[in-house]
Design a protein around this motif. Structure first.
Motif: not given
Length: 587
Positions: A198, A217-218, A242, A245, A251, A253, A268
């Motif tokens: 995470s 991941p963002f 969902e 990336d 991922h 979220y 995430s």
């Protein structure tokens, strides 16, 4: 189509159509509502767990950003406390001292209603005295009536936290602002409740990342997948979605407001396969009913095999033995079966006993009938012999040679018929006779009857054994009498000779031949009564009769006909075997 044919063949098999499969299918259909109830409960549990996951995600996100939230909250409280104070001569000194003592605050500043700087901590005093913030979004929002506003600074490395400064009557007088470095707002992801892998981030009101434990991941591959999650978070408090990336990894979220409407926390976590980790089902609510359903199905299949099917197979074997005519078998092993099977077995055993008693009664009646028929055959034979004796006496009394010959022929025919009845009542079964034995005795009797009145005639007989009924034996015997009589009259008269009788069975066709070594064919034989009778007897046997020259001289009388069979010979032998059976065996 091939799959349909294979499925049809499997469904057509006895195992699939049997009682065990049908019981299992009925049980499966009966328990299906329980399984459906489990599915419904699982779905409800899914929804409940999703809500719990949403709450857990929100709490985990808030815990991850608790330090950032505390700093922002303390900063807001500080600014609200400083707002009532005016600028004054010592404004810069006080703000400088407070900024130095407050950890995580880079600077403090006061602005007028027009956006002009009133005073600021020394770290920013020079820049602030020359900069008007009336055009900044955060200042305009405060001017429109918002109490607290947060916005990323122009350099992108700090967060501006500002509160509204009002006059006693509520009119906008200015703003109190603090600059908080984003580095001190870094979220903490050491919460054990968070899934492995995470990451956490703080975003502004538009979803732009302010600070993150790992920015990768963002960075979404398609920004549309986020679909304005901050707007939904303002209404629902927690938003889950969902997305993939930039590297294409999926991922899950979860986002929630952190401070007012301007700062959000975004969590995430790697998506486990096709399902969101927040939707992982409580397997027990689905697997346990499914396991119970499968267990019950297997139990019915096994128990039906042990309790019902194997006993039905046993009774089926007994019934198959009954179908083959062996009614002495008794299903004694079924005494250990369930009550219904025992009742069926007793009924089947009683059926066998009833049929056995009936067969014994029938056999007794048949024996009595056989005795009567033997007596009748014996009496008929005696009567025919009496008639033959009377004809013999009459023949001796007649002086006309033609009449004597006619009476002799008639006497031989009657003798042949008497021989049939003698063979029948002396045979083991009166319904059939052996052609081999009968032909030998008949030929011997015919030759012996004429031996005392003429030259010597030798005979040789070759006959295949054939069991036939009396209806077919009579025309066969009469044809043989005519053939032998013709040979005695025309071939052996005054000279004797050798007579050969051959009877061969070749499948569906049989051949009876009478060969002599006489002078050969005679026109009188071709046109005589004996020839006419031979043709008539051949037709009765569905055959044909011919007289042909013999290879070594003489003639051959040949009868070719369809091979006759004994009437119900197989049933007669089976009944005889049953009559000789001993103590009834037990199945």
């Amino acid at each position: 189509m091939r799959v349909g044919r294979v499925l049809g063949r499997k469904l057509g098999r006895r195992r699939v159509q049997g009682i065990r499969f049908r019981l299992g299918l009925a049980m499966a259909l009966g328990l299906l509502p329980i399984l459906l109830l489990g599915v419904i409960q699982t779905e409800a549990e899914f929804r409940k767990q999703e809500q719990e996951r949403r709450l857990d995600l929100q709490l985990a996100a808030e815990r991850s950003a608790s330090d950032a939230k505390a700093r922002i909250s303390s900063t807001v409280v500080l600014l609200q406390a400083l707002t009532p104070e005016g600028g004054g001569f010592f404004c810069e000194a006080r703000l400088t001292a407070l900024a130095a003592r407050m950890e995580g605050i880079a600077s403090l500043a006061r602005y007028s209603a027009t956006g002009a700087p009133v005073c600021a901590s020394r770290s920013e005093s020079e820049a602030q005295t020359k900069q008007n913030v009336s055009a900044d979004t955060w200042h305009q929002r405060l001017k429109r009536g918002e109490d607290v506003v947060m916005q990323r600074s122009a350099d992108g490395e700090s967060l501006i936290v500002a509160v509204r400064w009002e006059r006693p009557m509520g009119a906008f007088q200015g703003a109190m602002a603090a600059t908080v470095p984003l580095s001190v707002l870094q979220p903490d992801i050491r919460d054990p409740a968070l899934p492995a892998g995470s990451e956490a981030a703080l975003t502004d009101g538009a979803g732009n990342i302010l600070i993150a434990t790992d920015p990768r991941p963002f960075a979404l591959k398609r920004a549309a997948e986020a679909n304005g999650w901050t707007d939904r978070a303002r209404a629902d408090a927690v938003v889950m979605f969902e997305a993939r990336d930039a590297q294409g990894r999926r991922h899950v979220y979860g986002g929630a407001p952190l401070a007012g409407q301007d700062v959000f926390v975004l969590l995430s976590a790697p998506a486990p396969g096709l399902l969101s980790w927040a939707r992982l089902n409580p397997f027990g609510t689905l697997l346990l009913p499914l396991a119970a359903w499968l267990t019950a199905f297997a139990a019915v299949m096994l128990l039906s095999e042990r309790i019902v099917v194997r006993w039905l197979d046993y009774l089926e074997r007994v019934a198959a033995i009954y179908a083959r005519g062996r009614f002495s078998i008794r299903p004694v092993q079924a005494e250990h079966a369930p009550a219904e099977i025992r009742t069926l077995a007793r009924t089947l055993g009683q059926l066998g006993e009833t049929i056995t008693r009936r067969d014994r009664d029938i056999l007794d009646a048949l024996e009595e009938k056989d005795a009567l028929l033997r007596e009748i055959h014996h009496r008929v034979k005696n009567n025919l012999q009496i008639i033959s004796s009377l004809l013999s006496m009459q023949q001796r009394a007649v002086t006309d040679l033609g009449a004597r010959a006619a009476l002799g022929d008639t006497r031989q025919r009657i003798t042949a018929l008497a021989q049939i009845y003698r063979v029948l009542y002396q045979s083991e079964d009166i319904r059939e006779a052996d052609a081999d034995t009968f032909l030998r005795e008949l030929v011997g009797q015919l030759i012996a009857g004429e031996a005392v009145r003429g030259p010597l005639v030798t005979t040789s007989i070759e006959a295949d054994p054939l069991i036939i009924d009396p209806d077919k034996l009579a025309p066969l015997a009469l044809w043989l009498v005519e053939a032998v009589s013709n040979a005695q009259k025309h071939a052996f008269a005054g000279r004797g000779g050798e007579l050969k009788v051959r009877f061969k069975v070749d499948g569906d066709t049989s051949v009876l031949e009478v060969e002599d070594d006489g002078p050969g064919l005679d026109d009188a034989v071709e046109a005589g009564v004996g020839r006419t009778l031979m043709m008539a007897f051949a037709k009765q046997l569905r055959g044909e009769a011919r007289i042909i020259p013999a290879p070594g001289g003489g003639s051959i009388a040949r009868l070719t006909f369809v091979t006759p069979e004994a009437r119900d010979a197989a049933q007669v032998r089976e009944v005889a075997a049953f009559r000789l059976s001993g103590t009834p065996p037990q199945a």
